[in-house]
Design a protein around this motif. Structure first.
Motif, PDB file in Angstrom:
ATOM      1  N   ASN A  43       1.800  -3.069  -4.936  1.00  0.00           N
ATOM      2  CA  ASN A  43       1.409  -4.464  -5.082  1.00  0.00           C
ATOM      3  C   ASN A  43       1.731  -4.915  -6.500  1.00  0.00           C
ATOM      4  O   ASN A  43       1.135  -4.414  -7.459  1.00  0.00           O
ATOM      5  CB  ASN A  43      -0.093  -4.613  -4.805  1.00  0.00           C
ATOM      6  CG  ASN A  43      -0.515  -6.061  -4.673  1.00  0.00           C
ATOM      7  OD1 ASN A  43      -0.130  -6.904  -5.474  1.00  0.00           O
ATOM      8  ND2 ASN A  43      -1.337  -6.345  -3.667  1.00  0.00           N
ATOM      9  N   TYR A  50       0.249   1.759  -2.584  1.00  0.00           N
ATOM     10  CA  TYR A  50      -0.381   1.975  -1.287  1.00  0.00           C
ATOM     11  C   TYR A  50      -0.232   3.435  -0.876  1.00  0.00           C
ATOM     12  O   TYR A  50       0.835   4.026  -1.025  1.00  0.00           O
ATOM     13  CB  TYR A  50       0.213   1.027  -0.247  1.00  0.00           C
ATOM     14  CG  TYR A  50      -0.112  -0.418  -0.574  1.00  0.00           C
ATOM     15  CD1 TYR A  50      -1.401  -0.914  -0.377  1.00  0.00           C
ATOM     16  CD2 TYR A  50       0.849  -1.262  -1.123  1.00  0.00           C
ATOM     17  CE1 TYR A  50      -1.707  -2.233  -0.710  1.00  0.00           C
ATOM     18  CE2 TYR A  50       0.546  -2.577  -1.459  1.00  0.00           C
ATOM     19  CZ  TYR A  50      -0.738  -3.052  -1.258  1.00  0.00           C
ATOM     20  OH  TYR A  50      -1.057  -4.341  -1.597  1.00  0.00           O
ATOM     21  N   ARG A  71       7.767  -4.206  -2.650  1.00  0.00           N
ATOM     22  CA  ARG A  71       6.589  -4.959  -3.095  1.00  0.00           C
ATOM     23  C   ARG A  71       5.875  -5.639  -1.914  1.00  0.00           C
ATOM     24  O   ARG A  71       6.514  -6.265  -1.081  1.00  0.00           O
ATOM     25  CB  ARG A  71       6.993  -6.002  -4.142  1.00  0.00           C
ATOM     26  CG  ARG A  71       7.553  -5.385  -5.411  1.00  0.00           C
ATOM     27  CD  ARG A  71       8.092  -6.440  -6.370  1.00  0.00           C
ATOM     28  NE  ARG A  71       9.277  -7.122  -5.840  1.00  0.00           N
ATOM     29  CZ  ARG A  71       9.948  -8.068  -6.484  1.00  0.00           C
ATOM     30  NH1 ARG A  71       9.549  -8.455  -7.690  1.00  0.00           N
ATOM     31  NH2 ARG A  71      11.009  -8.628  -5.932  1.00  0.00           N
ATOM     32  N   TRP A  72       4.535  -5.502  -1.919  1.00  0.00           N
ATOM     33  CA  TRP A  72       3.714  -6.080  -0.850  1.00  0.00           C
ATOM     34  C   TRP A  72       2.460  -6.709  -1.452  1.00  0.00           C
ATOM     35  O   TRP A  72       1.889  -6.160  -2.405  1.00  0.00           O
ATOM     36  CB  TRP A  72       3.307  -4.996   0.153  1.00  0.00           C
ATOM     37  CG  TRP A  72       4.442  -4.374   0.887  1.00  0.00           C
ATOM     38  CD1 TRP A  72       5.243  -3.346   0.454  1.00  0.00           C
ATOM     39  CD2 TRP A  72       4.930  -4.745   2.183  1.00  0.00           C
ATOM     40  NE1 TRP A  72       6.200  -3.053   1.388  1.00  0.00           N
ATOM     41  CE2 TRP A  72       6.022  -3.887   2.481  1.00  0.00           C
ATOM     42  CE3 TRP A  72       4.543  -5.691   3.134  1.00  0.00           C
ATOM     43  CZ2 TRP A  72       6.738  -3.963   3.663  1.00  0.00           C
ATOM     44  CZ3 TRP A  72       5.254  -5.767   4.319  1.00  0.00           C
ATOM     45  CH2 TRP A  72       6.329  -4.912   4.578  1.00  0.00           C
ATOM     46  N   MET A  73       2.037  -7.828  -0.877  1.00  0.00           N
ATOM     47  CA  MET A  73       0.824  -8.506  -1.381  1.00  0.00           C
ATOM     48  C   MET A  73       0.229  -9.391  -0.301  1.00  0.00           C
ATOM     49  O   MET A  73       0.893  -9.711   0.697  1.00  0.00           O
ATOM     50  CB  MET A  73       1.160  -9.338  -2.624  1.00  0.00           C
ATOM     51  CG  MET A  73       1.997 -10.581  -2.339  1.00  0.00           C
ATOM     52  SD  MET A  73       3.172 -10.974  -3.648  1.00  0.00           S
ATOM     53  CE  MET A  73       4.466  -9.763  -3.364  1.00  0.00           C
ATOM     54  N   THR A  74      -1.020  -9.811  -0.503  1.00  0.00           N
ATOM     55  CA  THR A  74      -1.658 -10.724   0.438  1.00  0.00           C
ATOM     56  C   THR A  74      -1.185 -12.146   0.157  1.00  0.00           C
ATOM     57  O   THR A  74      -0.618 -12.439  -0.908  1.00  0.00           O
ATOM     58  CB  THR A  74      -3.187 -10.671   0.306  1.00  0.00           C
ATOM     59  OG1 THR A  74      -3.574 -11.163  -0.995  1.00  0.00           O
ATOM     60  CG2 THR A  74      -3.718  -9.258   0.491  1.00  0.00           C
ATOM     61  N   GLN A  77      -2.944 -13.469  -2.986  1.00  0.00           N
ATOM     62  CA  GLN A  77      -2.425 -12.893  -4.234  1.00  0.00           C
ATOM     63  C   GLN A  77      -1.115 -13.551  -4.640  1.00  0.00           C
ATOM     64  O   GLN A  77      -0.875 -13.786  -5.827  1.00  0.00           O
ATOM     65  CB  GLN A  77      -2.249 -11.384  -4.072  1.00  0.00           C
ATOM     66  CG  GLN A  77      -3.559 -10.611  -4.059  1.00  0.00           C
ATOM     67  CD  GLN A  77      -3.386  -9.156  -3.667  1.00  0.00           C
ATOM     68  OE1 GLN A  77      -2.428  -8.800  -2.963  1.00  0.00           O
ATOM     69  NE2 GLN A  77      -4.310  -8.312  -4.089  1.00  0.00           N
ATOM     70  N   LEU A 129      -0.523  -7.861   4.613  1.00  0.00           N
ATOM     71  CA  LEU A 129       0.375  -7.873   3.459  1.00  0.00           C
ATOM     72  C   LEU A 129       1.727  -8.461   3.848  1.00  0.00           C
ATOM     73  O   LEU A 129       2.198  -8.273   4.973  1.00  0.00           O
ATOM     74  CB  LEU A 129       0.569  -6.453   2.928  1.00  0.00           C
ATOM     75  CG  LEU A 129      -0.668  -5.753   2.346  1.00  0.00           C
ATOM     76  CD1 LEU A 129      -0.334  -4.312   1.998  1.00  0.00           C
ATOM     77  CD2 LEU A 129      -1.181  -6.487   1.111  1.00  0.00           C
TER      78      LEU A 129
END
Length: 493
Positions: A43, A50, A71-74, A77, A129
């Motif tokens: 993230n 993760y 790359r991962w995010m909510t 975010q 995500l």
């Protein structure tokens, strides 16, 4: 079962089905041409990597949508960073589990303190995500540079040196870990087609070795293809991928894709969709252990190459394996952790300090005796109290806490063990079918070994003390540069 639990169950089943499909079509969990950048989904808004099940799921999701971005995010975010999720983007549902809760209590002086308490039933939740390729405004991804093949020799040598069991590189046609001997056998590195095939195979077998009873204590199974065997191989395969990525290597899977072997994997996953989650969690523990040992050894090897005597670890050769303690949190260490050199010595110093502290508390007025069962293995040079004869003691008994130096505490405790053996001479002589004379001779040899080891430790303590003393020239004092380094190491432990 609530809606969240139903969702988690359904998502796990979907991922399991996807992995089974890969196994049936590709003969492997991973498809060919894997993008190594995707192996560490993280993230970018908070730096979180993760782990476990979520890691595997995001890796598979990135591969499916042909993403090259780890790359991962909510959604929230991304918004907080001023970025925007593209319309129509499909998120990936991940899991979050809570195993502890905070409880307010009062200490002996009436002050409010917060303690963590294990939940009887873990609480699960899910979150969604979005991948970096689906985010407008996100900065360009920095290119990941992988290790070149010319650096593999150093990596391989460091891995072998960091191993917790003996590794035999020899003229053989197969690699394997033999639990009964706690040894790894691997073909000569020149016999592999590519240098990294040797590295991947080495890591795979080292992953198996972490299952030893003195380490992470996993069951391997009795024969090729049975359920436990398949589960262990699944963990070794996942952890090998994770570890190669942590070492910045291009992924190389050298697993034997025998049809019966793949069939056993498929059956295990079909029997229980939760198995991939358990395997991923175990694989993270395996990989973390291998990497921690590797980084410690890497520091030693770099120091050797630099050849700076001021930076040499005065306690080099000292190895402590902390098996468990009922006071692990106070010691600041997790169970089944290996410490080397200075960090191992600092651990023993903490044992002395904590033993003394609890002992004094036990002997104070209106105090109930508290003892914390603790066990560690000890190795220094040729002397070793190994996993089968580890040191078992009670923190709070004063066995270590009554001493100011580690060497004197170790000498007392180990000689106390000899005294206990001598007091039960009849029992041990009978058990091992040896005469009293042979028994006495064995005790004398053990006593001599302890004496030599203690002198070795005392010389290391003296060397360490000299390194910490400031250099003086007239009235001007020049602090030793290693002082700040020692402080940092102490904080790391």
């Amino acid at each position: 079962m609530n809606k969240t639990q139903e969702k988690i169950k359904k998502e796990r089943q979907n991922l399991t089905n996807q992995i089974i499909e890969n196994l049936e079509k590709e003969g492997s969990i991973w498809k060919k041409g894997w993008n190594s950048e995707l192996l560490t989904p993280y993230n970018p808004t908070n730096g979180t990597n993760y782990k476990g099940y979520n890691r595997v799921k995001l890796m598979m999701a990135a591969e499916d949508c042909r993403s090259t971005d780890p790359r991962w995010m909510t959604y929230k975010q991304a918004q907080e960073k001023g970025w925007q999720v593209k319309k129509g983007s499909k998120g990936v549902s991940c899991e979050y589990w809570k195993f502890e809760k905070e409880v307010k209590e009062k200490d002996s002086e009436g002050n409010e303190i917060i303690k963590k308490e294990k939940l009887k039933i873990p609480f699960g939740n899910s979150f969604t995500l979005f991948n970096g390729t689906d985010i407008d405004g996100i900065p360009e991804l920095a290119k990941r540079e992988c290790v070149e093949s010319s650096e593999l020799r150093f990596i391989n040598d460091t891995l072998i040196k960091s191993s917790e069991c003996e590794i035999n590189e020899m003229a053989t046609n197969r690699a394997f870990y033999r639990p009964s001997e706690d040894k790894i056998y691997i073909p000569l590195r020149d016999s592999f087609k590519k240098p990294q095939e040797f590295t991947a195979t080495l890591i795979h077998e080292m992953a198996h070795s972490t299952g030893h009873g003195s380490r992470l204590n996993r069951e391997k199974g009795k024969s090729f293809g049975d359920e436990l065997y398949a589960k262990e191989e699944l963990r070794a395969e996942l952890s090998s991928v994770f570890t190669q990525n942590s070492l910045n290597l291009e992924l190389d899977t050298t697993i034997d894709n025998h049809s019966a072997y793949i069939k056993s994997w498929i059956q295990v996953l079909k029997n229980d969709p939760n198995e991939i989650s358990r395997a991923a969690t175990d694989a993270e523990k395996i990989s973390d252990r291998l990497i921690i040992n590797y980084r410690e050894t890497e520091k030693e090897k770099i120091q050797e190459l630099i050849g700076n005597p001021l930076k040499k670890d005065p306690f080099r050769g000292l190895v402590i394996r902390h098996h468990y303690s009922e006071a692990s949190s106070e010691l600041g260490i997790e169970d089944n952790t290996t410490l080397r050199g200075y960090r191992a010595y600092k651990y023993l110093e903490k044992v002395i300090a904590l033993d003394k502290k609890i002992y004094l508390q036990n002997n104070s007025q209106d105090s109930k005796d508290s003892f914390y069962k603790t066990k560690f293995s000890f190795k220094l040079g040729e002397y070793e109290k190994d996993n089968n004869e580890a040191v078992r003691y009670d923190l709070g008994s004063g066995e270590f806490g009554s001493h100011t130096k580690v060497s004197s505490a170790i000498k007392f405790r180990f000689n106390e063990h000899l005294e206990a053996l001598n007091n039960q001479k009849e029992y041990w002589s009978s058990k091992y079918n040896i005469s009293d004379i042979e028994f006495d001779k064995e005790l004398q040899n053990m006593e001599s070994d302890i004496e030599k080891m203690v002198k070795n430790l005392e010389s290391k303590e003296l060397k360490n003390q000299k390194q910490k003393q400031p250099k003086t020239l007239g009235k001007i004092i020049y602090p030793n540069k290693s002082k700040s380094r020692e402080k940092n190491i102490d904080l790391e432990l």
